[in-house]
Scaffold this motif. Structure first.
Motif, short mmCIF file in Angstrom:
data_model
loop_
_atom_site.label_atom_id
_atom_site.label_comp_id
_atom_site.label_asym_id
_atom_site.label_seq_id
_atom_site.Cartn_x
_atom_site.Cartn_y
_atom_site.Cartn_z
N TRP A 1 -5.99 5.29 13.87
CA TRP A 1 -6.38 5.94 12.63
C TRP A 1 -6.23 7.46 12.76
N TYR A 2 -5.34 8.04 11.95
CA TYR A 2 -5.03 9.47 11.96
C TYR A 2 -4.53 9.96 13.32
N LYS A 3 -3.97 9.07 14.12
CA LYS A 3 -3.43 9.47 15.42
C LYS A 3 -1.95 9.83 15.26
N LYS A 4 -1.57 10.90 15.95
CA LYS A 4 -0.20 11.37 15.87
C LYS A 4 0.76 10.34 16.49
N TYR B 1 0.85 -1.19 0.00
CA TYR B 1 0.00 0.00 0.00
C TYR B 1 0.89 1.24 0.00
N ILE B 2 0.32 2.36 -0.39
CA ILE B 2 1.05 3.62 -0.40
C ILE B 2 1.09 4.16 1.03
N GLY B 3 2.28 4.31 1.58
CA GLY B 3 2.39 4.77 2.95
C GLY B 3 3.79 5.22 3.28
N VAL B 4 3.94 5.79 4.47
CA VAL B 4 5.23 6.32 4.88
C VAL B 4 5.27 6.39 6.41
N LEU B 5 6.46 6.24 6.97
CA LEU B 5 6.64 6.53 8.38
C LEU B 5 6.86 8.04 8.50
N GLY B 6 5.84 8.75 8.94
CA GLY B 6 5.89 10.20 9.00
C GLY B 6 5.49 10.71 10.37
N SER B 7 4.33 11.37 10.42
CA SER B 7 3.85 11.92 11.69
C SER B 7 2.65 11.17 12.24
N ILE B 8 2.07 10.28 11.42
CA ILE B 8 0.86 9.54 11.79
C ILE B 8 1.21 8.06 12.00
N GLN B 9 0.55 7.44 12.97
CA GLN B 9 0.81 6.02 13.24
C GLN B 9 0.43 5.14 12.05
N LEU B 10 1.12 4.03 11.94
CA LEU B 10 0.83 3.06 10.88
C LEU B 10 -0.56 2.45 11.10
N PRO B 11 -1.26 2.07 10.02
CA PRO B 11 -2.64 1.59 10.14
C PRO B 11 -2.73 0.11 10.53
N PHE B 12 -1.97 -0.28 11.54
CA PHE B 12 -1.93 -1.66 12.00
C PHE B 12 -2.10 -1.71 13.52
N PRO B 13 -2.57 -2.84 14.03
CA PRO B 13 -2.69 -2.98 15.48
C PRO B 13 -1.33 -3.25 16.12
N SER B 14 -1.27 -3.18 17.42
CA SER B 14 -0.04 -3.53 18.13
C SER B 14 0.20 -5.03 18.03
N ARG B 15 1.46 -5.42 18.13
CA ARG B 15 1.87 -6.83 18.14
C ARG B 15 1.36 -7.59 16.91
N ALA B 16 1.51 -6.97 15.74
CA ALA B 16 0.94 -7.55 14.51
C ALA B 16 1.93 -8.43 13.75
N PHE B 17 3.21 -8.05 13.71
CA PHE B 17 4.15 -8.68 12.78
C PHE B 17 5.21 -9.52 13.51
N ASP B 18 5.52 -10.67 12.92
CA ASP B 18 6.58 -11.53 13.43
C ASP B 18 7.96 -11.02 13.06
N MET B 19 8.03 -10.21 12.02
CA MET B 19 9.32 -9.78 11.48
C MET B 19 9.11 -8.47 10.74
N ALA B 20 10.09 -7.56 10.84
CA ALA B 20 10.05 -6.31 10.09
C ALA B 20 11.45 -6.02 9.58
#
Length: 612
Positions: free
Chosen positions: A379-382, A253-272
């Motif tokens: 969602w849209y949280k700083k 998806y189109i996205g970036v690590l900027g000023s808004i939190q990522l659109p995922f829940p906590s503890r979602a990924f096994d690897m990044a």
């Protein structure tokens, strides 16, 4: 006036009359046979729906792809509002990531690359055209390595990234050799190196996050190891990188690590991972690394390849001083220690860290902990420079939030969030009932469309995913499902990730962070009832049309009233439509709407309409 006897005698002598009578007999015989045939249930359903609603049931839909343009099917129904094609300049329109609007926002913290959606009066009310020559993408696995040039006609990356083997142009196709900036020997060799430290092959690692993904070759090559990777990158001067990823059949998806939190829940990924993603990890008090920590599961792994790792070799290439790069790596490692990450590996261009399974085993003395009570309300949280607390544990051996089974066992195992009653109203019993229900629903879908579950549909989206039952019952290496949890629905996305599935939050009153024509099939259960009185159905349906590929399929399960309204709007959208009863019979008010988007492409004469 002729007598009755004379008329009968004349008719008996006319060969034309005999053929007419025989023809009528054959017609009524065939009509009766059809009404009692295997399709007879469809006829009964059609009559029942027609009596109880104003729906029209069309003949069986053609779900095959044909790559050709056909005129719209004429209907005897009252004329619906007809949506005209948008101008061809909107072929790659992304409503919330448009360049002109983006450039009006601050560049600080990449704010201008975040979502900035148009106001209501600026929204398009026309159909986004496909480019001339658009062709159905290659089926998986060939699609991983080849993309039709006509579908994504941008050669910029073939020049800029030629040495790194991201993508090559060959004739009328792009070829993706599997290279990357930090894995010039190919993604497979790079993943093999990671697998020497990370248990990628045994099912422990199922969900992965690629920050700044390029053309998503890491995620593409992880798929054959049964790992689902969510990849993102901004819409920037590397034109179409996310579009290439989705065209290849890779989640992105189109996205970036900027000023808004990522659109995922906590503890979602096994690897990044960050593979030369150029994210300034040490800026803003380590805020970006703290956001990765929020979405990384306890016991999960973070991979950093690229600056500043191996700075002794590359400092001149990167045009930075040794002291600067050494100091940056030191700051990253101190941040990792603060996050309870332990460095497990550093060799050549790669460093691997592992997040401890709970905060008890960390021994950190003090840190700025986030005070927000819900780490999944994003969602849209700083974004803030604070550490998301892990769930409490009773011993140093306990995994915070609960231990997951290895995949594929975790697909139908009871997720920890369900077992611990962390989502209001979701119990073990309701979760298991939901699985049974979706097993039945998906079985019915496959009867309606026998191509569901084959390589015909690679990129699938569930627009109102609930507990992920639709995706779980479709699970196959031939396809993947983007599970969307609407921001106004119950927050169940954490459960979906604990099943080994992927997805994101989204508000369907806005445009999705993706390019046009990126999904083969869209599924929506209860979505329109959910959004009743929240925004116009027309806006949702036009967005569905934008992200759906030509000859793609839509399946909507909803109440009669909602589907009647949907049908009226969709009737003017170049969709072929079919309505059928609920699998439990015509008295159930829930129905199933199935549509196939017609094949058509833009032309120089297309004009834009913004009429409401």
């Amino acid at each position: 006036m002729a007598s009755k006897h004379h008329l009968l005698g004349s008719r008996g002598r006319s060969p034309v009359s005999i053929f007419v009578v025989l023809g009528l007999c054959c017609f009524f015989y065939l009509l009766g046979t059809w009404q009692k045939s295997g399709f007879g249930k469809g006829d009964r359903l059609a009559m029942e729906i027609t009596k109880r609603t104003d729906c029209t049931v069309f003949p069986a839909l053609d779900f095959e792809s044909h790559h050709k343009q056909e005129p719209p099917v004429e209907s005897s129904e009252p004329k619906a509002k007809v949506f005209e094609p948008c101008d061809v300049r909107y072929t790659d329109y992304t409503p919330c990531q448009e360049q002109d609007r983006a450039m009006t926002f601050p560049r600080e913290n990449m704010i201008y690359r975040e979502r900035h959606c148009p106001p209501t009066e600026e929204k398009l009310h026309c159909l986004i055209p496909a480019p001339n020559g658009w062709t159905t993408p290659f089926p998986w696995p060939k699609g991983r390595d080849y993309v039709h040039y006509a579908n994504v006609p941008y050669k910029h990356l073939t020049v800029e990234k030629a040495v790194q083997h991201w993508v090559e142009f060959q004739g009328n196709v792009f070829k993706f050799p599997g290279g990357g900036t930090m894995f010039p020997q190919g993604a497979d060799a790079y993943i093999d190196e990671l697998a020497s430290v990370i248990p990628i092959s045994d099912g422990s690692i199922r969900t992965a996050l690629d920050t700044g993904c390029g053309v998503a070759s890491w995620g593409a090559y992880l798929m054959k190891r049964n790992v689902l990777t969510m990849s993102f990158a901004p819409r920037d001067n590397h034109e179409a990188q996310v579009q290439f990823a989705l065209e290849r059949g890779v989640p992105a998806y189109i996205g970036v690590l900027g000023s808004i939190q990522l659109p995922f829940p906590s503890r979602a990924f096994d690897m990044a991972q960050c593979s030369r993603c150029l994210i300034p990890w040490t800026e803003n008090e380590g805020m970006y690394l703290m956001e990765v920590d929020r979405v990384l599961r306890p016991g999960g792994y973070w991979i950093l390849s690229g600056p500043p790792i191996n700075w002794k070799t590359y400092y001149q290439t990167w045009k930075r001083s040794k002291e600067d790069l050494k100091a940056e790596q030191t700051r990253i490692e101190k941040l990792a220690e603060l996050l309870c990450w332990e460095k497990k590996y550093e060799k050549g261009d790669v460093a691997i860290f592992r997040k401890k399974i709970n905060s008890r085993s960390c021994g950190r003395k003090s840190a700025n902990m986030c005070e927000s009570g819900d780490a999944d309300d994003v969602w849209y949280k700083k974004m803030e420079a604070c550490i998301t607390p892990s769930p409490e544990v009773k011993s140093v051996a306990e995994v915070a939030g609960g231990e997951l089974k290895k995949f594929p066992a975790r697909l139908f195992a009871v997720p920890p969030r369900v077992e611990k009653l962390m989502v209001p109203g979701v119990t073990v019993e309701s979760y298991e009932e939901d699985n049974k229900l979706w097993k039945k629903h998906v079985s019915v879908y496959k009867k309606i469309n026998s191509l569901l579950g084959t390589t015909r549909y690679r990129n699938i989206m569930d627009m109102n995913a609930g507990l992920g039952g639709f995706a779980a019952n479709l699970e196959s290496p031939k396809l993947w499902v983007m599970n969307v949890v609407p921001t106004i629905a119950q927050n169940t996305l954490g459960i979906i990730y604990e099943r080994g599935l992927i997805g994101m939050y989204h508000d369907w009153c806005e445009g999705l962070s993706t390019y046009p024509r990126t999904y083969d099939l869209l599924h929506a259960s209860g979505l329109f009832s959910l959004y009743q009185d929240k925004c116009e159905f027309e806006e949702i349906l036009l967005e569905m049309d934008r992200i759906l590929r030509p000859e793609g399929t839509v399946i909507i399960r909803d109440g009669v009233d909602a589907l009647n309204e949907v049908r009226k709007i969709a009737g003017g959208m170049r969709w072929d439509i079919k309505l059928v009863d609920h699998e439990d019979g015509p008295l159930v008010p829930e129905k199933i709407f199935v549509a196939v988007k017609q094949y058509w492409v833009g032309s120089a004469g297309n004009s834009t309409t913004d009429d409401a």
